[in-house]
Design a protein around this motif. Structure first.
Motif, mmCIF file in Angstrom:
data_model
loop_
_atom_site.group_PDB
_atom_site.id
_atom_site.type_symbol
_atom_site.label_atom_id
_atom_site.label_comp_id
_atom_site.label_asym_id
_atom_site.label_seq_id
_atom_site.Cartn_x
_atom_site.Cartn_y
_atom_site.Cartn_z
ATOM 1 N N ALA A 148 0.799 -0.706 -0.057
ATOM 2 C CA ALA A 148 0.442 0.257 -0.075
ATOM 3 C C ALA A 148 1.126 0.978 -0.164
ATOM 4 C CB ALA A 148 -1.021 -0.029 1.248
ATOM 5 N N GLN A 149 2.057 1.162 0.871
ATOM 6 C CA GLN A 149 2.803 2.360 0.817
ATOM 7 C C GLN A 149 3.272 2.490 -0.401
ATOM 8 O OE1 GLN A 149 4.795 2.852 4.524
ATOM 9 N NE2 GLN A 149 5.805 4.510 4.032
ATOM 10 N N PHE A 150 4.013 1.573 -0.569
ATOM 11 C CA PHE A 150 5.138 1.640 -1.996
ATOM 12 C C PHE A 150 4.599 1.329 -2.944
ATOM 13 C CE2 PHE A 150 7.705 2.464 2.202
ATOM 14 C CZ PHE A 150 8.173 2.616 2.013
ATOM 15 N N ARG A 151 3.891 0.429 -3.329
ATOM 16 C CA ARG A 151 3.471 -0.139 -4.531
ATOM 17 C C ARG A 151 4.167 -1.230 -5.011
ATOM 18 N NH1 ARG A 151 -0.129 3.202 -9.091
ATOM 19 N NH2 ARG A 151 -0.833 4.609 -7.634
ATOM 20 N N TYR A 152 5.254 -1.949 -4.211
ATOM 21 C CA TYR A 152 6.708 -3.019 -4.066
ATOM 22 C C TYR A 152 4.655 -4.062 -4.733
ATOM 23 C CZ TYR A 152 9.761 0.062 -1.533
ATOM 24 O OH TYR A 152 10.830 0.563 -1.064
ATOM 25 N N GLY A 153 5.735 -4.939 -5.358
ATOM 26 C CA GLY A 153 4.656 -5.816 -5.971
ATOM 27 C C GLY A 153 4.154 -5.713 -6.948
ATOM 28 N N TRP A 154 3.717 -5.138 -7.433
ATOM 29 C CA TRP A 154 3.043 -4.000 -8.634
ATOM 30 C C TRP A 154 2.761 -4.365 -9.959
ATOM 31 C CZ3 TRP A 154 2.367 1.393 -10.644
ATOM 32 C CH2 TRP A 154 1.624 2.220 -11.374
ATOM 33 N N SER A 155 1.776 -4.371 -10.778
ATOM 34 C CA SER A 155 2.030 -4.788 -12.548
ATOM 35 C C SER A 155 1.251 -4.269 -12.292
ATOM 36 C CB SER A 155 1.505 -6.382 -11.937
ATOM 37 O OG SER A 155 1.507 -6.642 -13.340
ATOM 38 N N ARG A 162 4.448 5.965 -15.931
ATOM 39 C CA ARG A 162 4.702 7.206 -16.070
ATOM 40 C C ARG A 162 3.568 8.130 -15.537
ATOM 41 N NH1 ARG A 162 5.125 5.177 -21.646
ATOM 42 N NH2 ARG A 162 3.457 5.711 -21.543
ATOM 43 N N GLU A 163 2.418 7.526 -15.630
ATOM 44 C CA GLU A 163 1.648 8.520 -14.308
ATOM 45 C C GLU A 163 2.418 7.973 -12.752
ATOM 46 O OE1 GLU A 163 -3.292 8.535 -13.134
ATOM 47 O OE2 GLU A 163 -2.310 7.239 -14.762
ATOM 48 N N PHE A 164 2.453 7.567 -12.722
ATOM 49 C CA PHE A 164 2.959 7.062 -11.253
ATOM 50 C C PHE A 164 4.267 7.925 -10.703
ATOM 51 C CE2 PHE A 164 5.979 4.466 -8.877
ATOM 52 C CZ PHE A 164 5.458 4.485 -7.378
ATOM 53 N N GLU A 191 12.521 4.452 -12.533
ATOM 54 C CA GLU A 191 11.995 3.604 -14.024
ATOM 55 C C GLU A 191 13.023 2.694 -13.313
ATOM 56 O OE1 GLU A 191 14.080 6.368 -16.238
ATOM 57 O OE2 GLU A 191 12.049 7.545 -17.018
ATOM 58 N N ARG A 192 14.311 2.324 -13.305
ATOM 59 C CA ARG A 192 15.002 1.495 -12.787
ATOM 60 C C ARG A 192 14.514 0.299 -12.011
ATOM 61 N NH1 ARG A 192 20.160 0.836 -14.442
ATOM 62 N NH2 ARG A 192 20.950 -1.378 -12.750
ATOM 63 N N SER A 193 13.099 0.914 -10.612
ATOM 64 C CA SER A 193 12.883 0.307 -10.146
ATOM 65 C C SER A 193 11.522 -1.379 -10.330
ATOM 66 C CB SER A 193 11.865 0.659 -9.254
ATOM 67 O OG SER A 193 10.481 1.308 -9.022
ATOM 68 N N PHE A 194 11.308 -0.534 -12.296
ATOM 69 C CA PHE A 194 10.423 -1.510 -12.379
ATOM 70 C C PHE A 194 11.518 -2.765 -14.214
ATOM 71 C CE2 PHE A 194 7.866 1.771 -11.476
ATOM 72 C CZ PHE A 194 6.764 1.288 -10.950
#
Length: 299
Positions: A148-155, A162-164, A191-194
Motif C-alpha cells: 500500500a505504501q510503496f506499491r512494491y509488487g505492483w504489476s 509514467r503516471e506514477f 524507472e529502474r525499479s520496474f
C-alpha cells in the motif's frame, strides 16, 4: 552522469550494476530496500575524479533478475561482485538495508574492505529483540503495508508507470523519503525499479522478497543485531541523519562508534535518504575513507 550497465557474476546468477568509471581506489555502493543502483548517481558524480566507482542492484531489486531464496544471499553477493570486478580491499558504502549488507559481508569475512561506510543502516537491538523485530516484517500485515505504501509488487503497464513516476516527482517536496532529491534522479530510480514480467512491468522488490530477507536464522553467526559490530576490525564511518531512522537512538550509535578507535560518527542535517538528498556531503565523507596515496592515482 552517464554510467555503463554491467553484469557481475555471483554464485547462482548475476547482479546488474552501474559502472560509473573513474580512477583510483575501488568503491562499491550498495542501495537500500526499494532503491537500486541509480540512487547513487549524484554521489558517484562527486567521486569519479578520485575513485573507481560501481553501484549494484541487489537481488530482487532494480534490473537484477535473480531473487533471494534465503535471508543471506543478497549480502553474500557483494563478495562475488568484488571478485568479479577483481577488487581487493574496496571501500564499501551501504545505505539503509545496504548499510547492513556491507556490515554483514565484512563481519562474515567474505570481504576484507579497506573501510566501511554505513549510511543510516544500523542494527542496534540485541539478538533476542532483533529476532522479534525481524519477524514483524514476515507477516501478511507487513506485506500489505509495503504494497500500500510503496506499491512494491505492483504489476503495471507503461502508461500507469509514467503516471506514477510523474506523480511521485510532483509530490517529492513534501515526501518524507524523497524531499530534496533531484527530480531527474528520482525519475531514474523509479524507472529502474520496474522490470519486465510476463505481459506487464513489476515494481520491485516484491513484498514476498522483503519477507524472505527479513527471516535469517536466529542462530546464524552473522545476524542483524548489535553484536555484529564486534566482528568488524576495519575502519568504520557511520552517517547519522538528524531526521533519520536512528536519530532517537544516538546514544546507542555512539556506543558502537566508541567501541573502537578507528570508527567515526558523522551527523548530517537531513532525512533518511542521504544519497539522494545530500550527495555532495556524503561523497566528501566517502572520500575521507580513501587511502591518501590512492586518491585519483589508481595505484
Amino acid at each position: 552522469m552517464k554510467a555503463k550497465e554491467i553484469s557481475l557474476p555471483v554464485d547462482d546468477g548475476s547482479l546488474t550494476a552501474l559502472d560509473f568509471g573513474g580512477t583510483g581506489h575501488p568503491v562499491l555502493l550498495v542501495h537500500g530496500s526499494g532503491h537500486n543502483a541509480a540512487a547513487w548517481t549524484d554521489v558517484a558524480f562527486h567521486l569519479t575524479d578520485h575513485c573507481r566507482v560501481v553501484a549494484v542492484d541487489l537481488r530482487g531489486h532494480g534490473q537484477t533478475r535473480i531473487d533471494s531464496s534465503n535471508a543471506e544471499q543478497y549480502w553474500h553477493d557483494l563478495a562475488g561482485a568484488a571478485r568479479s570486478l577483481g577488487w581487493e580491499k574496496p571501500v564499501l558504502v551501504g545505505h539503509s538495508l545496504g548499510g547492513y549488507a556491507v556490515t554483514a559481508v565484512t563481519a562474515g569475512g567474505r570481504i576484507r574492505p579497506h573501510a566501511v561506510c554505513v549510511v543510516d543502516g544500523l542494527v542496534l537491538n540485541d539478538r533476542e529483540a532483533a529476532v522479534a523485530e525481524q519477524r514483524k516484517w514476515t507477516t501478511p500485515e507487513a506485506m500489505d503495508q509495503v504494497r500500500a505504501q510503496f506499491r512494491y509488487g505492483w504489476s503495471a503497464g507503461p502508461d500507469q508507470i509514467r503516471e506514477f513516476i510523474e506523480q511521485s516527482v510532483r509530490e517529492a517536496p513534501d515526501d518524507w523519503l524523497n524531499q530534496g532529491a533531484r527530480p531527474g534522479l528520482l525519475r531514474k530510480v523509479l524507472e529502474r525499479s520496474f522490470s519486465r514480467h510476463e505481459h506487464s512491468w513489476l515494481r520491485r522488490p516484491t513484498p514476498e522478497q522483503i519477507a524472505v530477507i527479513s527471516a535469517p536464522s536466529p542462530d546464524a553467526f552473522v545476524y542483524p543485531s548489535v553484536e555484529v559490530y564486534e566482528h568488524l576490525t576495519c575502519p568504520v564511518t557511520i552517517v547519522l541523519p538528524e531526521q533519520g531512522f536512528y536519530a532517537a537512538r544516538r546514544a546507542e550509535v555512539r556506543a558502537v562508534v566508541e567501541a573502537r578507535h578507528d570508527r567515526e560518527l558523522v551527523e548530517m542535517d537531513t532525512h533518511h535518504n542521504v544519497p539522494m538528498a545530500r550527495p555532495a556531503e556524503l561523497a566528501r565523507v566517502i572520500l575521507d575513507l580513501i587511502p591518501p596515496n590512492r586518491l585519483a592515482t589508481g595505484e
